[in-house]
Design a protein around this motif. Sequence first.
Motif: not given
Length: 421
Positions: A142-150, A207-215
């Motif tokens: 399980v991950i969430y915004d913090e892990e994605i931005l890391d 919005s930032f998280v969405s762009r990281e997922i897009d990458k």
Amino acid sequence: MKLKSILTLFILLVVFQARALYLLIPMDDTQKDHLKVYGIAYWTLQKDVEVKWLLNYRGGSFLMQHVPEIENECVIRGVTFETIADAQANAILAEIARPEVNQDAISMTKAPKIAVYSPPNKQPWDDAVTLVLTYAEIDYDVIYDEEILDGKLSDYDWLHLHHEDFTGQHGKFWRTYQHMPWYQQEVKINNDLARKLGFIKVSEMKSFVSREIDKYVLNGGFLFAMCAATDTYDISLAAEGVDICQPMFDGDPMDPDADEKLDFHRTCAFENFHLEKNPEVYEFSDIDATETRRNIVARENDYFTLFEFSAKWDPIPTMLCQNHRNLIKGFMGQTTAYRKEVIKPNVLIMGENKPAKEARYIHGEKGKGFWTFYGGHDPEDYQHLIGDPPTDLNLHPNSPGYRLILNNILFPAAKKKKRKT
């Protein structure tokens, strides 16, 4: 005596060659537990044993070398299997390989590493994907915004998004649930996390998280989303730099020209859609067909049809549509289905309700990666309401709707061929 020894050796050799050397796990109506089979396939891959996915053969069966431990695991988990000799296995593969037969054998060699995007707080609804992963005994993190931005997304082959609102409007539950403790807790957790991560508003963070997922997808990842995560993710990508939230969600007015500023080049699946600007309407845009279908699709007639693809020429959609049923029982969600008018022309529709002019199950490529969107919340709970108990999959071991989820789980394990049409 010598002749007798030679005869004995010959008999032993024949017996050895006829010995069951392969396990065939059928996925047609003879299978007792279709969902557990995917767990067996995943577990086998974790043991570094090759699994062949026999596309369109007996409902998308699995073939692997006979190993006593795998057979024991099938028995323990209640999975139907057949032990066959190598000659039988080779005959099946030869039949599948015939050019006029719409079947194929796809080799899988590595268990994909799976991440589920989910908030830390307990929400008053359940995620069909985590339910079926748990039932099938497939490992996930399980991950969430913090892990994605890391930057943790690069550790995974497969990412699932479920009932998440990537627009920053807290699911648009404000009108009905603004006084409920669970809603207030969710708003607080997201606001606190946004501030912790250096964002002024939740919408900016999402919005930032969405762009990281897009990458992540562009770089070769696989994204699977259900329910509201599907349309809100695309809306978030299209609305980069545009305020699409009313004051009760982010403290300041929505951009009055938000619709005109959406950039559909950034999205995966949808284009030319319009935002739902009324904060009291439980909808994000006109992508979703939940409201428009109410007078068209009666519950007793709510089904969608899977397309049949060429296994040899279009193996990817064929994998994703493997099933023992072609007609799948419909189910509702905050985002139930997608209006065909707003689906991009390059998107592959894999399941549709043709009379209602809606798509339920769609797929596409983006950069080096892939994505699949599946409308609805729970394939075995027609209208799952907030606070309803979770679905007991022990009662639905042969669910065709849940099988579509698990097809996507195994997809990254396959040695894929590029679509030819």
